[in-house]
Design a protein around this motif. Structure first.
Motif, mmCIF file in Angstrom:
data_model
loop_
_atom_site.group_PDB
_atom_site.id
_atom_site.type_symbol
_atom_site.label_atom_id
_atom_site.label_comp_id
_atom_site.label_asym_id
_atom_site.label_seq_id
_atom_site.Cartn_x
_atom_site.Cartn_y
_atom_site.Cartn_z
ATOM 1 N N GLN A 1 0.874 -1.221 -0.067
ATOM 2 C CA GLN A 1 -0.116 -0.110 0.061
ATOM 3 C C GLN A 1 0.831 1.376 -0.092
ATOM 4 N N ALA A 2 1.870 1.304 0.741
ATOM 5 C CA ALA A 2 3.049 2.388 0.712
ATOM 6 C C ALA A 2 3.620 2.624 -0.741
ATOM 7 N N VAL A 3 3.852 1.564 -1.285
ATOM 8 C CA VAL A 3 4.354 1.417 -2.550
ATOM 9 C C VAL A 3 3.472 2.222 -3.532
ATOM 10 N N ALA A 4 2.114 1.809 -3.467
ATOM 11 C CA ALA A 4 1.018 2.067 -4.363
ATOM 12 C C ALA A 4 0.765 3.534 -4.120
ATOM 13 N N ARG A 5 0.846 4.123 -3.019
ATOM 14 C CA ARG A 5 0.625 5.664 -2.578
ATOM 15 C C ARG A 5 1.907 6.353 -3.184
ATOM 16 N N GLN A 6 2.870 5.813 -2.801
ATOM 17 C CA GLN A 6 4.119 6.591 -3.248
ATOM 18 C C GLN A 6 4.158 6.894 -4.828
ATOM 19 N N TYR A 7 3.998 5.667 -5.682
ATOM 20 C CA TYR A 7 3.955 5.648 -6.906
ATOM 21 C C TYR A 7 2.650 6.016 -7.740
#
Length: 149
Positions: A136-142
């Protein structure tokens, strides 16, 4: 080691381990990892156009277009014109694509069961939830919407 160093170190090792698992098992012999993830995405989204799939997968539409072309040739997906705009193609998994994705899913799950044999369910849940938070953090960041929902 602080928490961010711990995460950084272990994500580097995880990437290496994913490669190791890929090379040392035959899980992806009938369906490669990219094809598996595309089919899993279609399982979640239902039929979708290339742009939607590219956004979900965090890939360039041209990359997804090439994957779809190869998978269409292999009989794993089919592409039909969108009813509202016949220039846009809608991609859907075929019965064969769904069958292969299910077989790979089952083999991946069996492999995890062996690796985590004897681990308590609550510990496995913590691992899964930690992976979910990372993804989820990767998805938000990118600004992507990776699986699963």
């Amino acid at each position: 080691m602080d928490a961010l160093d711990l995460i950084e170190a272990h994500t580097a090792v995880m990437v290496r381990n994913f490669e190791l698992l890929s090379r040392r098992t035959d899980i992806y012999d009938e369906l490669d990892r990219a094809g598996y993830l595309l089919l899993r995405t279609l399982e979640v989204t239902g039929p979708a156009d290339i742009t939607t799939l590219a956004t979900r997968l965090g890939l360039d539409p041209s990359t997804v277009g090439r994957q779809v072309a190869a998978m269409t040739a292999a009989g794993l997906v089919e592409r039909t014109p969108a009813p509202e705009d016949r220039r846009r193609g809608i991609v859907a998994a075929t019965a064969e694509g769904r069958l292969r994705a299910r077989r790979v899913h089952d083999r991946r799950r069996d492999n995890l069961a062996v690796m985590f044999d004897g681990a308590p369910e609550d510990e496995l849940r913590v691992i899964g939830e930690s992976f979910a938070r990372y993804n989820q953090a990767v998805a938000r960041q990118y600004d992507v919407s990776l699986l699963p929902d």
